[in-house]
Scaffold this active site. Structure first.
Site, short mmCIF file in Angstrom:
data_model
loop_
_atom_site.label_atom_id
_atom_site.label_comp_id
_atom_site.label_asym_id
_atom_site.label_seq_id
_atom_site.Cartn_x
_atom_site.Cartn_y
_atom_site.Cartn_z
N ALA A 73 -65.80 69.77 39.36
CA ALA A 73 -67.10 69.52 38.72
C ALA A 73 -68.25 69.71 39.69
O ALA A 73 -69.32 70.20 39.32
CB ALA A 73 -67.14 68.12 38.12
N THR A 74 -68.06 69.34 40.95
CA THR A 74 -69.14 69.49 41.93
C THR A 74 -69.58 70.96 42.02
O THR A 74 -70.77 71.27 41.99
CB THR A 74 -68.70 68.98 43.31
OG1 THR A 74 -68.38 67.59 43.20
CG2 THR A 74 -69.78 69.17 44.36
N SER A 201 -63.92 68.51 35.00
CA SER A 201 -62.99 68.55 36.12
C SER A 201 -61.60 68.11 35.67
O SER A 201 -61.46 67.17 34.88
CB SER A 201 -63.50 67.60 37.20
OG SER A 201 -62.69 67.65 38.33
N ALA A 202 -60.57 68.78 36.19
CA ALA A 202 -59.20 68.48 35.75
C ALA A 202 -58.72 67.10 36.20
O ALA A 202 -58.02 66.41 35.46
CB ALA A 202 -58.25 69.56 36.28
N HIS A 203 -59.10 66.71 37.43
CA HIS A 203 -58.47 65.49 37.96
C HIS A 203 -58.98 64.19 37.34
O HIS A 203 -58.46 63.12 37.64
CB HIS A 203 -58.56 65.45 39.50
CG HIS A 203 -59.89 65.06 40.06
ND1 HIS A 203 -60.16 63.79 40.51
CD2 HIS A 203 -61.01 65.78 40.28
CE1 HIS A 203 -61.40 63.74 40.99
NE2 HIS A 203 -61.94 64.94 40.86
N THR A 242 -60.04 84.48 44.23
CA THR A 242 -58.74 84.49 43.55
C THR A 242 -58.54 83.20 42.78
O THR A 242 -58.79 82.10 43.31
CB THR A 242 -57.61 84.66 44.58
OG1 THR A 242 -57.81 85.89 45.25
CG2 THR A 242 -56.24 84.64 43.91
N CYS A 328 -67.60 57.99 45.16
CA CYS A 328 -68.01 59.12 45.98
C CYS A 328 -68.88 58.68 47.15
O CYS A 328 -68.94 59.35 48.16
CB CYS A 328 -68.78 60.11 45.12
SG CYS A 328 -67.88 60.53 43.64
#
Ligand SMILES: *Cc1c(COP(=O)(O)O)cnc(C)c1O
Length: 393
Positions: A73-74, A201-203, A242, A328
């Protein structure tokens, strides 16, 4: 029950075992580069990425071609804000955001201010919500972008997204939302919500760390932005490099699990959250931070009359993994900028604890945490009485 009890799901979530299982082949047998168009290794990787893109688009009600993969996300936030600013520099340089945004948004805006951007940081009301009238009056002729998060990571407060997007659309201004916390907890629908750009974000949704996405609207209106990473031209030129194929596959799986199971999961998580919150607030000397209705069902942010500086509370934190302030920024002992923007004084902001729950929390864990918080507060109170007695004599 394993100790410490994990109640910091807003900081990160463990990978769902089904996500991990989906990812594993892409580290070994299926190791191809998704950009290798000349052979089967590449085709397999590209096909897996295509499916993941569809799964994430489906969760957001977007078109797959509107999803750009990033490292999290960042990065998505940096790409959205810097990318739009750079492309629109000739048309205007005013950006509107909010004081309670994530550091990734605030620091990106701060960076652009050094490059000539003018940024308005809207205040919030004591409940953490923005006032749409304040937003309306902040809009200028040269406003190019409105950046307002969907739901806050510290308090869970959900902003009036559709009111904001309507205002933005009427004025022809792009609307970008950081939906990192909202996704997977409440329905997020880029069409119905009128969102032009969205970071996630995935996490935070039981996927792997180090992979995220930026939704970029392609129609009504078509959003354009300048790439921040130049190179091989992957992701339609918006983000070279990649592709992280295993991570993307995991993200896709996590998104499809969300789509199928979110409603059920959230029902039980919110029941546990309510039970925990009610018990702690009943103990007295505590105060809930943020609007009590317009917020995510997974989090409770509570200020204690005596705070984390207290040794007893520090002991509590050894058996319960939670955040005091934002995860954070919790390396620095600064009181939370989110709570301060809501009008809390330094002390109340510093003494806040965020309990954020997830799908692996159990009833037993919640009862254990309630018990421990109760004991800690009782001990702290008797400590206070001792100190007061000592002062009297
Ligand atoms: C976690 C979080 C981020 C940062 O996400 P990363 O993928 O870790 O970079 C941004 N915004 C919000 C609201 C978050 O909760």
């Amino acid at each position: 029950m394993n100790l410490p009890v994990y109640m910091d799901y807003h900081a990160t979530t463990p990978c769902d075992p089904r996500v991990l299982e989906a990812m594993l082949p892409y580290f070994s047998q299926q190791f191809g580069n998704a950009a290798s168009q000349g052979h089967a290794f590449g085709w397999h990787a590209a096909e897996a990425v295509k499916i993941a893109r569809e799964e994430i688009a489906s969760l957001l009600n977007a078109d797959p071609s509107e999803i750009i993969f990033t490292s999290g996300a960042t990065e998505s936030i940096n790409l959205a804000i810097k990318g739009v600013f750079e492309l629109m520099a000739g048309k205007g340089k005013h950006i509107i955001t909010v004081a309670t945004e994530h550091r990734a948004v605030l620091d990106t805006c701060g960076h652009l201010e050094k490059l000539g951007a003018e940024v308005s940081y809207l205040p919030v009301q004591p409940d953490g919500l923005i006032d749409p009238e304040v937003l309306r009056s902040a809009i200028r002729n040269d406003t190019i972008l409105i950046v307002i998060m969907y739901a806050n990571n510290e308090t869970g407060v959900i902003q009036p997204i559709r009111t904001i997007s309507k205002l933005a659309r009427q004025q022809g201004i792009f609307f970008f939302t950081d939906a990192t916390q909202a996704l997977g907890k409440i329905p997020v629908n880029v069409m119905e919500d009128g969102i032009d750009l969205l970071a996630c974000s995935a996490h935070k949704i039981y996927g792997p760390k180090g992979v995220g996405a930026l939704y970029i609207r392609r129609r009504n209106p078509r959003v354009r932005l300048t790439a921040q990473m130049d190179g091989g031209g992957q992701e339609r030129g918006f983000r070279s490099g990649t592709l992280n194929v295993p991570g993307i596959v995991g993200f896709g799986r996590a998104a499809s699990l969300c789509q199928n199971e979110m409603e059920q999961d959230v029902k039980s998580i919110s029941r546990l959250r309510d039970k925990l919150e009610k018990a702690i607030l009943n103990l007295g000397g505590t105060q809930l931070n943020g609007h009590h209705l317009n917020r995510l069902p997974t989090v409770t942010n509570i200020s204690f009359a005596q705070g984390v500086g207290n040794q007893l509370l520090k002991n509590l934190l050894k058996v319960v993994a939670v955040s005091s302030g934002s995860a954070c920024s919790s390396a620095s002992p600064e009181p939370s900028h989110v709570l301060k923007a809501m009008g809390l004084d330094d002390k109340a902001a510093y003494h806040a604890i965020r309990f954020s729950l997830g799908k692996y929390n159990t009833e037993e864990e919640v009862e254990f945490v309630i018990q421990r918080v109760r004991l800690t507060l009782e001990e702290m109170n008797s400590e206070m009485v001792h100190i007061q007695d000592g002062l009297k004599t």
